[in-house]
Design a protein around this motif. Structure first.
Motif, short mmCIF file in Angstrom:
data_model
loop_
_atom_site.label_atom_id
_atom_site.label_comp_id
_atom_site.label_asym_id
_atom_site.label_seq_id
_atom_site.Cartn_x
_atom_site.Cartn_y
_atom_site.Cartn_z
N THR A 1 0.84 -1.19 0.00
CA THR A 1 0.00 0.00 0.00
C THR A 1 0.88 1.25 0.00
OG1 THR A 1 -1.69 -1.13 1.28
CG2 THR A 1 -1.79 1.27 1.20
N GLN A 2 0.62 2.13 -0.95
CA GLN A 2 1.40 3.36 -1.02
C GLN A 2 0.82 4.38 -0.06
OE1 GLN A 2 0.69 3.77 -5.22
NE2 GLN A 2 2.85 3.53 -5.64
N SER A 25 7.37 9.25 1.64
CA SER A 25 6.84 7.93 1.34
C SER A 25 7.98 6.94 1.21
CB SER A 25 6.05 7.98 0.03
OG SER A 25 5.64 6.69 -0.35
N SER A 26 7.66 5.67 1.35
CA SER A 26 8.65 4.62 1.10
C SER A 26 8.56 4.16 -0.35
CB SER A 26 8.42 3.45 2.05
OG SER A 26 7.11 2.96 1.90
N SER A 27 7.57 4.69 -1.08
CA SER A 27 7.36 4.29 -2.47
C SER A 27 7.95 5.34 -3.41
CB SER A 27 5.87 4.14 -2.76
OG SER A 27 5.28 3.19 -1.91
N VAL A 28 8.27 4.89 -4.60
CA VAL A 28 8.78 5.78 -5.64
C VAL A 28 7.61 6.26 -6.50
CG1 VAL A 28 10.25 5.96 -7.70
CG2 VAL A 28 11.01 4.63 -5.71
N PHE A 29 7.58 7.52 -6.80
CA PHE A 29 6.52 8.09 -7.62
C PHE A 29 7.11 8.66 -8.91
CE2 PHE A 29 3.02 7.60 -4.81
CZ PHE A 29 3.53 7.70 -3.53
N SER A 30 6.36 8.54 -9.99
CA SER A 30 6.81 9.09 -11.26
C SER A 30 6.60 10.60 -11.30
CB SER A 30 6.06 8.43 -12.42
OG SER A 30 4.67 8.58 -12.25
N LYS A 70 10.93 9.83 -3.76
CA LYS A 70 10.08 9.26 -2.71
C LYS A 70 9.55 10.35 -1.78
CE LYS A 70 12.46 4.81 -2.29
NZ LYS A 70 13.16 3.91 -1.32
N ASP A 71 10.09 11.56 -1.90
CA ASP A 71 9.69 12.59 -0.97
C ASP A 71 9.72 13.96 -1.65
OD1 ASP A 71 12.73 11.67 -0.23
OD2 ASP A 71 12.52 13.85 -0.36
N ALA A 93 2.17 6.91 -9.45
CA ALA A 93 3.15 5.89 -9.78
C ALA A 93 2.80 5.33 -11.15
CB ALA A 93 3.15 4.79 -8.73
N ASP A 96 -0.85 4.57 -12.49
CA ASP A 96 -1.76 4.33 -11.37
C ASP A 96 -2.42 5.63 -10.94
OD1 ASP A 96 -1.38 2.17 -8.42
OD2 ASP A 96 -3.13 2.92 -9.50
#
Lengths: 110, 113
Positions: A1-2, A25-30, A70-71, A93, A96
């Protein structure tokens, strides 16, 4: 879960002060977007950043996208009462949907 | 105006009743999004339409929630048998296409007593 965590959650400052809002975030975003929302209205897009390390300036607002994507941070110089509102970051992302942050409520007193 | 409009602006209902929320997107915008916002916090994605089709319904909280869009324009979000936890501001946004800038309406504030 992002997840996108924003800090601080609340911020009350005097006119003329500087402030920084963080979006992590711990996720990478485009790409990552910043919105401002005033009471009784929908969010309004302020900026979109897409490149790691990118810095964009919008008058007294400076937006930065982290190198690892990520931030992000939003820095406001010499805050004014008109800057009062709810600031939201939102990450995308790839293809998405947008994931919105938890929000930072800013109050600038004259 | 030419922005996204939503109606009603406020809706108070009793637990167990059905409600219907309406969104009029910006003319020519093919993509339409519904979000839920609780108590001035971040937005929770509910559903997305491209034209009249809903490729992503993953955010709908339960089967009490449904949405449709007709004529590639107006959309309605229906909540059946409302519960108190459904109380929130429901925001609609539209864009020229998936991934393009989203323009938000003012929202519908739903209060379930």
């Amino acid at each position: 879960t992002q997840l996108l965590e924003q800090s601080p959650q609340f911020l009350s400052i005097q006119e003329g002060e500087n402030l920084t809002v963080y979006c992590n975030s711990s996720s990478v975003f485009s790409s990552l977007q910043w919105y401002r929302q005033e009471p009784g209205e929908g969010p309004v897009l302020l900026v979109t950043v897409v490149t790691g390390g990118e810095v964009k300036k919008l008058k007294r607002l400076t937006f930065q996208f982290g190198d690892a994507r990520k931030d992000s941070s939003l820095h406001i110089t010499a805050a004014q009462p008109g800057d009062t509102g709810l600031y939201l970051c939102a990450g995308a992302a790839g293809t998405d949907k947008l994931i919105f942050g938890t929000g930072t409520r800013l109050q600038v007193f004259p | 105006g030419a922005g996204v409009s939503q109606s009603p602006s406020n809706k108070v209902t009793e637990k167990g009743k059905d409600v219907e929320l309406r969104c009029d997107p910006i003319s020519g915008h093919t993509a339409l999004y519904w979000y839920r916002q609780s108590l001035g916090q971040g937005l929770e994605f509910l559903i997305y339409f491209q034209g009249n089709s809903a490729p992503d319904k993953s955010g709908l909280p339960s089967d009490r929630f449904s949405a449709e869009r007709t004529g590639g324009s107006v959309s309605t979000l229906t909540i059946q048998r409302t519960q108190q936890e459904d109380s929130a501001v429901y925001l609609c946004a539209s864009s020229l296409g998936w991934g393009r800038e989203q323009f938000f309406g003012p929202g519908t504030r739903l209060t379930v007593l």
